[in-house]
Design a protein around this motif. Sequence first.
Motif, short mmCIF file in Angstrom:
data_model
loop_
_atom_site.label_atom_id
_atom_site.label_comp_id
_atom_site.label_asym_id
_atom_site.label_seq_id
_atom_site.Cartn_x
_atom_site.Cartn_y
_atom_site.Cartn_z
N GLY A 22 53.80 32.05 53.32
CA GLY A 22 52.88 32.00 52.20
C GLY A 22 51.55 32.66 52.48
O GLY A 22 50.59 32.44 51.75
N VAL A 23 51.46 33.50 53.52
CA VAL A 23 50.21 34.13 53.91
C VAL A 23 50.41 35.63 54.06
O VAL A 23 51.40 36.07 54.64
CB VAL A 23 49.68 33.55 55.24
N GLY A 24 49.45 36.42 53.57
CA GLY A 24 49.51 37.86 53.75
C GLY A 24 50.47 38.53 52.78
O GLY A 24 51.07 37.90 51.91
N PRO A 75 44.93 31.21 57.28
CA PRO A 75 45.34 32.14 56.21
C PRO A 75 44.18 33.00 55.72
O PRO A 75 44.36 34.18 55.40
CB PRO A 75 45.86 31.21 55.11
N PHE A 76 42.99 32.42 55.67
CA PHE A 76 41.79 33.15 55.25
C PHE A 76 41.53 34.33 56.17
O PHE A 76 41.21 35.45 55.73
CB PHE A 76 40.61 32.18 55.23
N PRO A 123 37.91 27.23 53.88
CA PRO A 123 37.42 28.58 53.57
C PRO A 123 36.74 28.60 52.20
O PRO A 123 37.25 28.04 51.23
CB PRO A 123 38.71 29.42 53.56
N GLY A 124 35.56 29.20 52.13
CA GLY A 124 34.80 29.26 50.88
C GLY A 124 33.92 28.06 50.63
O GLY A 124 33.11 28.08 49.70
N GLU A 125 34.03 27.00 51.41
CA GLU A 125 33.24 25.79 51.23
C GLU A 125 31.90 25.92 51.94
O GLU A 125 31.87 26.13 53.16
CB GLU A 125 34.00 24.58 51.77
N THR A 126 30.81 25.79 51.22
CA THR A 126 29.50 25.91 51.84
C THR A 126 29.18 24.66 52.66
O THR A 126 29.68 23.57 52.38
CB THR A 126 28.39 26.12 50.80
N PHE A 127 28.33 24.85 53.69
CA PHE A 127 27.94 23.73 54.53
C PHE A 127 26.58 24.02 55.14
O PHE A 127 26.14 25.17 55.24
CB PHE A 127 28.97 23.48 55.63
#
Length: 451
Positions: free
Chosen positions: A149-151, A237-238, A314-318
């Motif tokens: 499920g990746v790439g 995956p990211f 991935p994509g989550e700010t911190f």
Amino acid sequence: MKIQQWEDKGLAHFSYAVLSECEKKIVLIDPARNPQPYLEFAKENESQIVGVIETHPHADFVSSHLELSERTGATLYVHSLVNAFYPHEAFDEGHAIEIGKIKLYPLYTPGHSPDSICIVLEHEGKSKAVFTGDTLFIGDCGRPDLREGVGNLQVTREKLASQMYHSLRDKLLPLPDDTIVYPAHGAGSLCGKALKAAQSSTMGEEKKTNWCLQDISEDEFVKQLLADQPFVPAYFPFDVDLNRKGAPSFQERISAVTYGDTIKNTNEADRLDKNIWVVDVRNAQAFQQGHLPHSINIVGGGKFETWLGSIIQPGETFYLASDNKEQLGKLVDRAAAIGYEGQVKEAFVLENAFETMPALDVDEFKGHTANYTVVDVRNNGEVSQKKIFANSIHIPLGELRKRWAEIPTNKPIVVHCAGGTRSAAASSLLQEELNGSTKVYDLGEAVKTFG
């Protein structure tokens, strides 16, 4: 001829330069995110980087291949099956790069991924070394479960495991015994499960000692390879997708990170968004004595990148909090190694904070473990080898954000791992999620006195 190896200890990653001293030309293999060491190597040797080879789209780190090409004019080489988005030349079997007396040519070795290659180095017509990427490690081979499920190519782990069996036997076993093996990873990498600490080996030594090169059936090989693989961090995956596209400039991205004013009191913490996680990298004792609300204690040690990319999505700010500016800068760089630098909303020094965690009375716990719910956050393979507390609940740290609600709350909770780093992260996460409804304790390094 000169071969230079670099090691990123946090990610157990090896990268390489092959230098033709007579032509003053360099080909890089699997470079890390920060291009500076490779540029400095070229300058020191008064040489030009003319090529960069990627053995596959890496899952565990971000490569600087695109930036290096843009800064040096080097040609990028990958297997045609990668379908890379950046300008490149297909590096399939039958192709070769020649610099001086050196010839580099690919072996197509699917197994870790469907687009993996290994690179054989010939010098004056003789095989001298093979750069094995994530196909062959010292003592192990690459895991086959990262491209479901990746790439652009999505292949089942069973099929990749079968392909790995044949790649190892058909492509690598025929190499001469004195061929030096240079892998992309060493012990501690999550791209395999039994890697040794050595930085290189020989094909002869691996033929003798590496389990995956022994005379076993394909069915038995597949069974062994699929068993007890480590968890897959959320960021893997990211990174595969980012590496297929090519990452932006390292220095430009880390220079864009916002560094906020030091937080010395409660009022100064009011500027923070209470819905965004604070990744607090201080040691566990300092965290327990005082931290900000909505904090996770991901200690800035050897596996910081792995646990950051396993807990933060991935994509989550911190936010990134430390007790000194120097460490902050280093950890922004390390976040960039997995492509997370753009997710840092603000990095700041933390001097005072008001949230606390209770300290565990270890002697009381030893005498009355039945009075606690014990949570083991180690990996599956560690638990299968040895369970430290018979009645513990096992949830690997990488799965805890999704599964914390499975933990009973009718008793105080004690969290443990193997040495204290993962339990610091897990206990801080649980304390926040449970919002004070149940006491949460970190067993920390005291776990070493049990079992």
